[in-house]
Write a protein that holds these residues in place. Structure first.
Motif, PDB file in Angstrom:
ATOM      1  N   LEU A   1       0.872  -1.186   0.000  1.00 35.67           N
ATOM      2  CA  LEU A   1       0.000   0.000   0.000  1.00 35.67           C
ATOM      3  C   LEU A   1       0.902   1.226   0.000  1.00 35.67           C
ATOM      4  CD1 LEU A   1      -2.674   1.591   0.357  1.00 35.67           C
ATOM      5  CD2 LEU A   1      -2.464   1.218   2.829  1.00 35.67           C
ATOM      6  N   HIS A   2       0.706   2.073  -1.015  1.00 33.90           N
ATOM      7  CA  HIS A   2       1.502   3.298  -1.094  1.00 33.90           C
ATOM      8  C   HIS A   2       0.590   4.513  -1.136  1.00 33.90           C
ATOM      9  CE1 HIS A   2       4.692   6.063  -2.069  1.00 33.90           C
ATOM     10  NE2 HIS A   2       4.017   6.489  -3.122  1.00 33.90           N
ATOM     11  N   PHE A   3       0.946   5.528  -0.362  1.00 37.76           N
ATOM     12  CA  PHE A   3       0.196   6.782  -0.389  1.00 37.76           C
ATOM     13  C   PHE A   3       0.972   7.783  -1.232  1.00 37.76           C
ATOM     14  CE2 PHE A   3      -0.893   4.685   3.612  1.00 37.76           C
ATOM     15  CZ  PHE A   3      -2.280   4.721   3.568  1.00 37.76           C
ATOM     16  N   HIS A   4       0.300   8.364  -2.218  1.00 39.28           N
ATOM     17  CA  HIS A   4       1.005   9.366  -3.032  1.00 39.28           C
ATOM     18  C   HIS A   4       0.289  10.706  -2.954  1.00 39.28           C
ATOM     19  CE1 HIS A   4      -1.965   9.330  -6.272  1.00 39.28           C
ATOM     20  NE2 HIS A   4      -2.067   8.025  -6.053  1.00 39.28           N
ATOM     21  N   SER A   5       1.060  11.740  -3.177  1.00 36.47           N
ATOM     22  CA  SER A   5       0.502  13.089  -3.065  1.00 36.47           C
ATOM     23  C   SER A   5       0.595  13.808  -4.403  1.00 36.47           C
ATOM     24  CB  SER A   5       1.268  13.874  -2.007  1.00 36.47           C
ATOM     25  OG  SER A   5       1.319  13.147  -0.836  1.00 36.47           O
TER      26      SER A   5
ATOM     27  N   PHE B   1      -3.375  10.712  -1.401  1.00 42.46           N
ATOM     28  CA  PHE B   1      -3.303  11.230  -0.034  1.00 42.46           C
ATOM     29  C   PHE B   1      -3.299  12.761  -0.001  1.00 42.46           C
ATOM     30  CE2 PHE B   1      -1.273  11.056   4.311  1.00 42.46           C
ATOM     31  CZ  PHE B   1      -2.264  10.276   4.888  1.00 42.46           C
ATOM     32  N   THR B   2      -3.331  13.354  -1.189  1.00 42.95           N
ATOM     33  CA  THR B   2      -3.183  14.809  -1.285  1.00 42.95           C
ATOM     34  C   THR B   2      -4.282  15.560  -0.534  1.00 42.95           C
ATOM     35  OG1 THR B   2      -2.432  14.305  -3.509  1.00 42.95           O
ATOM     36  CG2 THR B   2      -2.663  16.633  -2.950  1.00 42.95           C
ATOM     37  N   GLU B   3      -5.522  15.179  -0.799  1.00 47.16           N
ATOM     38  CA  GLU B   3      -6.627  15.923  -0.195  1.00 47.16           C
ATOM     39  C   GLU B   3      -6.546  15.856   1.339  1.00 47.16           C
ATOM     40  OE1 GLU B   3     -10.527  14.502  -1.199  1.00 47.16           O
ATOM     41  OE2 GLU B   3     -11.466  16.144  -0.077  1.00 47.16           O
TER      42      GLU B   3
ATOM     43  N   ALA C   1      -5.086   1.926   6.093  1.00 48.70           N
ATOM     44  CA  ALA C   1      -4.404   0.630   5.955  1.00 48.70           C
ATOM     45  C   ALA C   1      -5.258  -0.495   6.554  1.00 48.70           C
ATOM     46  CB  ALA C   1      -3.039   0.680   6.637  1.00 48.70           C
ATOM     47  N   ALA C   2      -5.896  -0.219   7.701  1.00 47.26           N
ATOM     48  CA  ALA C   2      -6.722  -1.259   8.334  1.00 47.26           C
ATOM     49  C   ALA C   2      -7.871  -1.659   7.413  1.00 47.26           C
ATOM     50  CB  ALA C   2      -7.255  -0.759   9.672  1.00 47.26           C
ATOM     51  N   LYS C   3      -8.438  -0.679   6.724  1.00 47.37           N
ATOM     52  CA  LYS C   3      -9.558  -0.991   5.808  1.00 47.37           C
ATOM     53  C   LYS C   3      -9.058  -1.757   4.581  1.00 47.37           C
ATOM     54  CE  LYS C   3     -12.846   2.701   7.022  1.00 47.37           C
ATOM     55  NZ  LYS C   3     -13.085   2.168   8.343  1.00 47.37           N
ATOM     56  N   VAL C   4      -7.909  -1.325   4.046  1.00 46.02           N
ATOM     57  CA  VAL C   4      -7.344  -2.033   2.887  1.00 46.02           C
ATOM     58  C   VAL C   4      -6.956  -3.460   3.299  1.00 46.02           C
ATOM     59  CG1 VAL C   4      -5.471  -2.062   1.174  1.00 46.02           C
ATOM     60  CG2 VAL C   4      -6.560   0.094   1.792  1.00 46.02           C
ATOM     61  N   ALA C   5      -6.398  -3.594   4.508  1.00 44.45           N
ATOM     62  CA  ALA C   5      -6.005  -4.925   4.989  1.00 44.45           C
ATOM     63  C   ALA C   5      -7.233  -5.850   5.009  1.00 44.45           C
ATOM     64  CB  ALA C   5      -5.387  -4.818   6.386  1.00 44.45           C
TER      65      ALA C   5
ATOM     66  N   LYS D   1     -10.764   6.036  -4.458  1.00 48.14           N
ATOM     67  CA  LYS D   1      -9.889   6.393  -5.590  1.00 48.14           C
ATOM     68  C   LYS D   1      -8.636   5.514  -5.662  1.00 48.14           C
ATOM     69  CE  LYS D   1     -11.346  11.204  -5.710  1.00 48.14           C
ATOM     70  NZ  LYS D   1     -11.013  12.530  -5.169  1.00 48.14           N
ATOM     71  N   ILE D   2      -8.596   4.480  -4.850  1.00 48.90           N
ATOM     72  CA  ILE D   2      -7.405   3.606  -4.856  1.00 48.90           C
ATOM     73  C   ILE D   2      -7.278   2.913  -6.208  1.00 48.90           C
ATOM     74  CG2 ILE D   2      -6.591   1.366  -3.989  1.00 48.90           C
ATOM     75  CD1 ILE D   2      -7.101   2.255  -1.202  1.00 48.90           C
ATOM     76  N   GLU D   3      -6.022   2.809  -6.631  1.00 47.45           N
ATOM     77  CA  GLU D   3      -5.716   2.145  -7.905  1.00 47.45           C
ATOM     78  C   GLU D   3      -4.916   0.880  -7.560  1.00 47.45           C
ATOM     79  OE1 GLU D   3      -2.874   3.560 -11.617  1.00 47.45           O
ATOM     80  OE2 GLU D   3      -3.109   4.809  -9.845  1.00 47.45           O
ATOM     81  N   LEU D   4      -5.188  -0.206  -8.270  1.00 52.79           N
ATOM     82  CA  LEU D   4      -4.474  -1.456  -7.965  1.00 52.79           C
ATOM     83  C   LEU D   4      -3.502  -1.783  -9.098  1.00 52.79           C
ATOM     84  CD1 LEU D   4      -4.067  -3.974  -6.218  1.00 52.79           C
ATOM     85  CD2 LEU D   4      -6.021  -5.023  -7.371  1.00 52.79           C
TER      86      LEU D   4
END
Ligand code: ATP
Ligand code: MG
Length: 384
Positions: free
Chosen positions: A203-207, A240-242, A268-272, A378-381
């Motif tokens: 899991l990566h957070f980008h801005s 993660f920008t917003e 992360a807990a929700k994605v997990a 908005k997560i992209e896989l």
């Protein structure tokens, strides 16, 4: 005579009734890693053997095998039909450019006509006659020549041991969600958990647009670089920008990092849960930065209680982490100079010992649930 590679596994022996399961997973991992290479793999009386490969592929095969968790070491060997004269003849062809050696014979085949210790001496004599500068040394030897006479009617002769990755077979400890930044630490953290058998989802957070497309590519490259050890990685890319802009707008700057990290953990807990991961893994390390004091990590831990957070590098020195990152081949990518989302909006004086109540008060200025829902939608896989 045939060239083969002998494989050894370690800790699996300790696993009692579960041993069959661990071994099955290990065998299937070996087969998966050797897929596409022209070779044969089989198990025979307590040995794993790779055989029938093109000599040109030997180093590629060995490179792949050394990265499989669960294997402790391997040896290049020759396999010959058990015949005392054939063994003598082969031994007489060996040439060495070291100073000392010993011969060790193991004889599972009790029909073999000579006792092990007597045969060791005889073979040692043959080697000395062909390599007059060599000396025998039973304890501090440079090379050990092992003659392994098996019950199967085959004898294996080997002289070297190559260390493999050790640990437990990948996939025997469930899946973990690795918070993968572009730094040095998190890829190493993923490697360490896979070494204990845990498969990795990223899991990566980008801005974006504060962080560039290159920063994102760098994380994908890192995920690919650890995959010879950790297996193919599914990487979730979360915007993660917003969230950062909202924290920046509404909360006291010294709490910026603490709140960011707590929201990262909530997401992360929700994605997990979505990805069926039993733990969250980070590259955090005690005392490295303001967000990695025991107080900061405690406040981060309280952000969610559903999924445990594993921090395998907690007690490592940076030097030790760098050493592993060099060894596994992620270091050069990790030090590429692309911005990470944590460096955007970085406050001058972050709190080092945050208090939970104060952080929660600051957080209450945000519509956290909504922000999290939007980011997750908005997560992209990416399949790395
Ligand atoms: P690293 O070298 O792994 O980037 P770091 O020393 O830079 O670590 P921090 O930036 O505080 O430390 O991050 C600590 C941990 O938080 C990282 O090891 C990683 O697990 C996680 N993390 C940080 N930034 C991100 C991000 N953008 N996306 C996903 N996880 C992150
Ligand atoms: Mg970082």
């Amino acid at each position: 005579m045939k060239r083969v590679i002998l494989l050894r596994f370690g800790e699996l022996y300790l696993k009692g009734k579960n041993r069959n399961y661990f071994e099955k997973v290990l065998i299937s991992n070996i087969k998966l890693n050797l897929k596409g290479l022209n070779c044969d793999f089989y198990r025979s009386t307590g040995r794993y053997i790779v055989t029938d490969y093109d000599e040109m592929d030997e180093s590629i095969i060995i490179d792949k095998l050394t990265k499989i968790f669960g294997l402790v070491s391997l040896s290049k060997a020759v396999e010959i039909k058990t015949d005392i004269n054939d063994i003598r003849e082969y031994i007489s062809t060996l040439k060495f450019d070291v100073e000392t050696f010993r011969v060790s014979v193991t004889r599972a085949d009790k029909n073999f006509p000579v006792q092990s210790n007597i045969f060791e001496r005889e073979l040692g004599g043959i080697i000395l006659s062909k390599n007059p500068k060599l000396k025998v040394s039973l304890k501090n030897f440079d090379t050990e020549i092992i003659v392994d006479i098996r019950e199967s009617g085959k004898t294996y002769i080997l002289t070297d041991k190559i260390q493999c990755a050790g640990g437990m077979p990948l996939g025997t400890a469930g899946k973990g969600l690795l918070l993968l930044s572009g730094g040095i630490d998190s890829p190493v953290a993923g490697y360490m958990m896979s070494k204990r058998g845990m498969s990795i989802v990223g899991l990566h957070f980008h801005s974006f647009p504060y962080t560039s497309e290159l920063a994102k590519q760098k994380v994908i490259t890192l995920a690919k670089e650890i995959s010879p050890y950790c297996g193919k990685i599914r990487l979730y890319m979360c915007p993660f920008t917003e969230i950062q802009e909202e924290i920046h707008k509404h909360c006291a700057p010294e709490f910026m990092i603490t709140i960011m990290r707590r929201i990262m953990m909530k997401i992360a807990a929700k994605v997990a849960a979505m990805a069926n991961c039993k733990a969250i893994i980070t590259g955090e390390n005690l005392g490295q930065v303001a967000s990695q004091t025991v107080e900061s990590m405690t406040v981060t831990n309280f952000s969610q209680t559903e999924v445990p957070i594993f921090r395998p590098l907690i007690a490592f020195d940076k030097k030790e982490i760098i050493e592993i990152s060099r060894q596994i081949g992620t270091y050069d990518t990790s030090i590429l100079p692309y911005e990470d989302c944590c460096t955007v909006f970085l406050p001058k004086n972050p709190v080092i010992k945050p208090k939970l109540e104060k952080v929660q008060k600051e957080e209450s200025k945000l519509d956290i649930e909504n922000l999290i829902q939007t980011a997750i939608s908005k997560i992209e896989l990416i399949e790395c």
